[in-house]
Design an enzyme around this catalytic site. Structure first.
Site, PDB file in Angstrom:
ATOM      1  N   LYS A  91       0.710  -1.213   0.107  1.00 40.12           N
ATOM      2  CA  LYS A  91       0.028   0.173   0.062  1.00 40.12           C
ATOM      3  C   LYS A  91       0.964   1.289   0.078  1.00 40.12           C
ATOM      4  O   LYS A  91       2.016   1.282   0.527  1.00 40.12           O
ATOM      5  CB  LYS A  91      -0.901   0.005   1.216  1.00 40.12           C
ATOM      6  N   ASP A 169       0.633   8.618   3.769  1.00 39.73           N
ATOM      7  CA  ASP A 169       1.128   7.508   3.440  1.00 39.73           C
ATOM      8  C   ASP A 169       0.919   6.644   4.793  1.00 39.73           C
ATOM      9  O   ASP A 169       0.275   5.673   4.784  1.00 39.73           O
ATOM     10  CB  ASP A 169       2.781   7.391   3.194  1.00 39.73           C
TER      11      ASP A 169
END
Lengths: 313, 313
Positions: A91, A169
């Site tokens: 991810k 993030d």
């Protein structure tokens, strides 16, 4: 059954800290190779300079785990699908949501398994929170995700660029828990994106959400901040309309209900991710969850940028 | 067949200029009412202050056209679906992509028709360009969309706020043509978002795209600018790999091939939109096209904001 022969593409911090140990612990997988532009090594397996060499040298490869920064992934995933292997993606999956949808369509058409991982979803306490929110109404939900960027992303310049997403993030980890646990979807109503004057991406963000899971007058918010030194905070506080106080702490590892810990499992996200991937490969199902990424895109879409002081690593 | 009894919710410039005239020209529709907080009137039909009054007063209403600014639309569409009517939405449909997906799911579950309109797609020259790009490779595609915000959005403060999208309000028209005509999807690679220091949303933008429709070394770009006075420019220039020069001008009304006009139809977008809606209502199909909106969200996701001089209306 023969183990799944898997190669890891992109051998940075997350691959060394998580992927390689989880693969080594899981007998359903056999590490077959690394692909590393910088020549990273693992005992007993070859390292290739690029993915094309990998597929040429190992025609019986079953799968790849793509652990590069997001900007390289669309081409690498497409190449993997075209080489006939299944794909696990770190991810956040791609630079843009559009590219993720496109890869999903390509994997589907080619009959390959594509798995978008959101590691923070893979903790027992997250599932326990989900169970306790099912069918309930919330008075308040507050995400607090504060960490020290210098500690977790030392000198990772890419994380400040387009497709690095800045504080989103880590923030997307919190959002991946949110989308997993809420009984109704959340939508971004407004966002402040605090962006260092010398960087493209935000170092901190404040988001307000709407959701049908909220009672009238209820509030759902998130605060992400990369400027936290000392103690690190990864918490979701949820107050139900009936007064129950749920607290998910430790990034999703611990759940307390009205001050009493009800779930406190050691962090084993990546072991569970690989267990899930083994199941998907066996059943030939993809699992492509776009919801956390869409929340990030919507936060940028409605967000107001505000300049803050320059950040130097 | 009895005409579709339709009400228009939100009677601003676009409703008066386009929706009401197109409804009046189309015998498949019958205008049943207006909903207008400011008390707008149309001959022979009632005006209600809000949608709840509309649904209470006209239980045999078939459909609504929602022409408010985007921020009001998620609640209005949900209310319409729950009231049992079909829904046509002006563009851009919602403040966030997440809310559009949610409405799509709700309409599907309720068996109502939902139609997301992108008016610029509804010109004959757009279809002609699509036909000429099918299966072709592009050397260059350049969108130039330059107009005077004071002329088209006089004193519309909402357009500078969250969910107003700034110059992407017209820009999304160009993107809706792009997604309609390209033989392969486009993805945002980078974007500059030029934002007045006193506004939340950009007054100009420059976008670079990637696409498998491009030849090696090919370029796909868009320039949106709201600071254009005098002549207004809404053009898409596409140069094929074989040298053919395609020019779509006038916002999608005129197509020239190597300098020769091959299609030049008067603008009749909204008549075609209502013809399409009549067909969807008859067949009970929704048409929900999220692609233009996703490109906008991705442009904000990867874009770099740059401050430009303040804008005062």
């Amino acid at each position: 059954m023969a183990p799944i022969r898997i190669a890891v593409i992109g051998v940075g911090k997350i691959a060394r800290d998580e992927h390689l140990p989880s693969i080594a612990r899981d007998s359903r997988f056999e590490l077959a190779a690394l692909v590393s532009g910088s020549g990273a090594q693992a005992p007993g397996v070859p390292t290739f300079r690029d993915a094309a060499e990998l597929y040429a040298a190992l025609p019986d490869l079953d799968a790849v785990a793509i652990c590069t920064p997001p900007s390289a992934r669309p081409a690498l995933v497409r190449e993997a699908i075209d080489a006939g292997v299944d794909v696990l993606m770190e991810k956040p999956p791609t630079p843009t949501v559009g590219e993720l949808r496109d890869l999903a369509a390509h994997a589907g058409a080619a009959g390959r398994v594509l798995f978008t991982t959101w590691h923070s979803q893979y903790n027992a306490a997250v599932e326990a929170l989900r169970d306790r929110l099912a069918g309930r109404t919330l008075k308040r939900l507050a995400i607090t995700w504060k960490e020290d960027v210098r500690r977790w992303h030392p000198n990772q310049d890419w994380i400040w660029e387009t497709a690095g997403f800045g504080v989103f993030d880590p923030g997307i980890n919190a959002l991946s828990i949110l989308t997993r646990v809420l009984p109704e979807p959340a939508f971004v109503r407004s966002a402040r994106l605090l962006t260092p004057s010398n960087r493209a991406m935000p170092i901190a963000a404040e988001i307000a959400f709407t959701s049908r899971a909220l009672a009238d007058g209820g509030e759902m918010t998130a605060v992400f901040d990369w400027r936290q030194t000392g103690d690190q905070t990864w918490e979701i506080a949820a107050d139900l309309a009936d007064g129950t106080a749920l607290r998910l702490t430790g990034g999703g590892t611990t759940l307390a209900v009205d001050g009493v810990t009800v779930e406190d499992a050691p962090r084993h996200e990546y072991d569970r991710i690989y267990a899930r991937f083994a199941g998907l490969v066996a059943s030939r199902d993809s699992h492509i969850d776009t919801a956390p990424f869409e929340l990030v895109a919507d936060a940028f879409l409605v967000g107001r940028r505000e300049d803050v002081e320059p950040f130097e690593d």
